[in-house]
Design a protein around this motif. Structure first.
Motif, PDB file in Angstrom:
ATOM      1  N   LYS A 178       0.839  -1.196   0.000  1.00 30.32           N
ATOM      2  CA  LYS A 178       0.000   0.000   0.000  1.00 30.32           C
ATOM      3  C   LYS A 178       0.872   1.242   0.000  1.00 30.32           C
ATOM      4  N   ILE A 179       0.425   2.257  -0.700  1.00 30.00           N
ATOM      5  CA  ILE A 179       1.060   3.572  -0.642  1.00 30.00           C
ATOM      6  C   ILE A 179       0.261   4.384   0.350  1.00 30.00           C
ATOM      7  N   LEU A 180       0.906   4.756   1.470  1.00 32.13           N
ATOM      8  CA  LEU A 180       0.203   5.468   2.539  1.00 32.13           C
ATOM      9  C   LEU A 180       0.172   6.969   2.298  1.00 32.13           C
ATOM     10  N   LYS A 181       1.269   7.535   1.817  1.00 28.23           N
ATOM     11  CA  LYS A 181       1.331   8.987   1.708  1.00 28.23           C
ATOM     12  C   LYS A 181       2.399   9.374   0.707  1.00 28.23           C
ATOM     13  N   THR A 182       2.121  10.360  -0.093  1.00 30.76           N
ATOM     14  CA  THR A 182       3.152  10.993  -0.896  1.00 30.76           C
ATOM     15  C   THR A 182       3.206  12.448  -0.479  1.00 30.76           C
ATOM     16  N   LEU A 183       4.382  12.973  -0.384  1.00 32.07           N
ATOM     17  CA  LEU A 183       4.574  14.349   0.074  1.00 32.07           C
ATOM     18  C   LEU A 183       5.336  15.119  -0.984  1.00 32.07           C
ATOM     19  N   ASP A 184       4.716  16.100  -1.589  1.00 31.13           N
ATOM     20  CA  ASP A 184       5.412  16.931  -2.553  1.00 31.13           C
ATOM     21  C   ASP A 184       6.332  17.874  -1.804  1.00 31.13           C
ATOM     22  N   THR A 185       7.637  17.648  -1.915  1.00 33.05           N
ATOM     23  CA  THR A 185       8.584  18.515  -1.223  1.00 33.05           C
ATOM     24  C   THR A 185       8.948  19.701  -2.099  1.00 33.05           C
ATOM     25  N   LEU A 241       7.719   9.378  -0.676  1.00 32.53           N
ATOM     26  CA  LEU A 241       6.692   8.349  -0.716  1.00 32.53           C
ATOM     27  C   LEU A 241       6.826   7.484   0.528  1.00 32.53           C
ATOM     28  N   ILE A 242       5.735   7.274   1.260  1.00 28.48           N
ATOM     29  CA  ILE A 242       5.706   6.356   2.396  1.00 28.48           C
ATOM     30  C   ILE A 242       4.780   5.213   1.998  1.00 28.48           C
ATOM     31  N   TYR A 243       5.301   3.979   2.070  1.00 33.90           N
ATOM     32  CA  TYR A 243       4.528   2.828   1.635  1.00 33.90           C
ATOM     33  C   TYR A 243       4.835   1.613   2.513  1.00 33.90           C
ATOM     34  N   THR A 244       4.007   0.567   2.405  1.00 37.82           N
ATOM     35  CA  THR A 244       4.192  -0.642   3.199  1.00 37.82           C
ATOM     36  C   THR A 244       4.450  -1.841   2.292  1.00 37.82           C
ATOM     37  N   ASN A 245       5.076  -2.859   2.884  1.00 40.27           N
ATOM     38  CA  ASN A 245       5.175  -4.165   2.249  1.00 40.27           C
ATOM     39  C   ASN A 245       5.375  -5.219   3.319  1.00 40.27           C
ATOM     40  N   LYS A 246       5.268  -6.482   2.936  1.00 40.82           N
ATOM     41  CA  LYS A 246       5.468  -7.610   3.856  1.00 40.82           C
ATOM     42  C   LYS A 246       6.866  -8.173   3.638  1.00 40.82           C
ATOM     43  N   ASP A 247       7.569  -8.452   4.743  1.00 40.23           N
ATOM     44  CA  ASP A 247       8.858  -9.119   4.665  1.00 40.23           C
ATOM     45  C   ASP A 247       8.634 -10.542   4.176  1.00 40.23           C
ATOM     46  N   LYS A 248       9.385 -10.974   3.178  1.00 36.28           N
ATOM     47  CA  LYS A 248       9.173 -12.295   2.590  1.00 36.28           C
ATOM     48  C   LYS A 248       9.516 -13.424   3.552  1.00 36.28           C
ATOM     49  N   ILE A 249      10.436 -13.203   4.470  1.00 35.36           N
ATOM     50  CA  ILE A 249      10.850 -14.257   5.395  1.00 35.36           C
ATOM     51  C   ILE A 249       9.982 -14.274   6.647  1.00 35.36           C
ATOM     52  N   THR A 250       9.803 -13.106   7.291  1.00 31.25           N
ATOM     53  CA  THR A 250       9.073 -13.052   8.567  1.00 31.25           C
ATOM     54  C   THR A 250       7.592 -12.749   8.404  1.00 31.25           C
ATOM     55  N   ASN A 251       7.171 -12.283   7.224  1.00 34.81           N
ATOM     56  CA  ASN A 251       5.798 -11.881   6.952  1.00 34.81           C
ATOM     57  C   ASN A 251       5.349 -10.700   7.808  1.00 34.81           C
ATOM     58  N   GLU A 252       6.314  -9.941   8.376  1.00 36.29           N
ATOM     59  CA  GLU A 252       6.001  -8.752   9.168  1.00 36.29           C
ATOM     60  C   GLU A 252       5.792  -7.555   8.245  1.00 36.29           C
ATOM     61  N   ASP A 253       4.909  -6.640   8.683  1.00 34.65           N
ATOM     62  CA  ASP A 253       4.740  -5.388   7.944  1.00 34.65           C
ATOM     63  C   ASP A 253       5.998  -4.553   8.072  1.00 34.65           C
ATOM     64  N   LYS A 254       6.336  -3.858   6.990  1.00 26.94           N
ATOM     65  CA  LYS A 254       7.455  -2.920   7.009  1.00 26.94           C
ATOM     66  C   LYS A 254       6.982  -1.585   6.449  1.00 26.94           C
ATOM     67  N   LEU A 255       7.459  -0.518   7.051  1.00 29.52           N
ATOM     68  CA  LEU A 255       7.255   0.819   6.498  1.00 29.52           C
ATOM     69  C   LEU A 255       8.470   1.137   5.644  1.00 29.52           C
ATOM     70  N   ASN A 256       8.247   1.854   4.577  1.00 27.37           N
ATOM     71  CA  ASN A 256       9.310   2.209   3.654  1.00 27.37           C
ATOM     72  C   ASN A 256       9.198   3.682   3.296  1.00 27.37           C
ATOM     73  N   ILE A 257      10.339   4.279   3.045  1.00 30.00           N
ATOM     74  CA  ILE A 257      10.388   5.666   2.595  1.00 30.00           C
ATOM     75  C   ILE A 257      11.171   5.691   1.299  1.00 30.00           C
ATOM     76  N   GLY A 258      10.647   6.400   0.314  1.00 31.62           N
ATOM     77  CA  GLY A 258      11.352   6.527  -0.948  1.00 31.62           C
ATOM     78  C   GLY A 258      11.327   7.951  -1.439  1.00 31.62           C
ATOM     79  N   LEU A 259      12.325   8.284  -2.233  1.00 30.33           N
ATOM     80  CA  LEU A 259      12.403   9.597  -2.858  1.00 30.33           C
ATOM     81  C   LEU A 259      12.297   9.395  -4.365  1.00 30.33           C
ATOM     82  N   LEU A 260      11.364  10.108  -4.983  1.00 26.83           N
ATOM     83  CA  LEU A 260      11.185  10.025  -6.426  1.00 26.83           C
ATOM     84  C   LEU A 260      11.322  11.405  -7.039  1.00 26.83           C
ATOM     85  N   LYS A 261      11.836  11.448  -8.261  1.00 23.52           N
ATOM     86  CA  LYS A 261      11.842  12.685  -9.038  1.00 23.52           C
ATOM     87  C   LYS A 261      10.601  12.668  -9.923  1.00 23.52           C
TER      88      LYS A 261
END
Length: 159
Positions: A27-34, A41-61
């Motif tokens: 899921k994409i939780l939030k995008t912030l126009d800087t 970009l703040i988004y989630t995914n599942k860890d393939k080994i532990t199946n735990e939720d992870k939060l992620n931060i990305g920078l896009l142009k």
């Protein structure tokens, strides 16, 4: 004489930019126009080994309908911890997120700054982010406040 032309498919959406870089997301939780050209970009995914939720931060142009991935990081969410946080320096735009439902306000201090983070809620997740103009380095102190203004969490020291 022959002319060989190649064409590359330029991502026209955030999702296409993530897929092009083989970045997994649920899921994409939030995008912030800087700026007009940078998007956090703040988004989630599942860890393939532990199946735990992870939060992620990305920078896009972003330019018109063209999206390109610059950099990012992820962090496992520990729901049992008093507070869960991660920090990354990304091209001098520095988001931080914190996960704790009891905290309604959080102030981040380093030797250079003291700023209040912005609160967001999405999919039963309360998180905060803080944009800083320059990279920050330890020591760092975080102070969390509840709805009445009472300190409910302190992490770190500026000493």
């Amino acid at each position: 004489m022959s002319l060989l032309l190649g064409c590359s498919k330029t991502p026209s959406t955030i999702e296409q930019a993530l897929e092009q870089r083989h970045i997994q997301y649920d899921k994409i939780l939030k995008t912030l126009d800087t700026t007009n050209e940078l998007v956090i970009l703040i988004y989630t995914n599942k860890d393939k080994i532990t199946n735990e939720d992870k939060l992620n931060i990305g920078l896009l142009k972003h330019k018109k309908n063209d999206w390109s991935w610059v950099i990012g990081q992820n962090s496992a969410i520990d729901k049992d911890a008093d507070i869960d946080w991660a920090y990354t320096n990304m091209d001098e735009k520095n988001p931080m997120f914190v996960d704790n439902d009891k905290i309604k306000k959080i102030v981040i201090q380093t030797k250079k700054i003291e700023k209040e983070a912005t609160i967001q809620q999405s999919d039963n997740l309360t998180y905060f982010y803080l944009m800083m103009d320059d990279p920050q380095y330890p020591p760092m102190k975080m102070t969390g406040y509840d709805l009445s203004g009472k300190v409910v969490y302190v992490s770190g020291s500026l000493d």
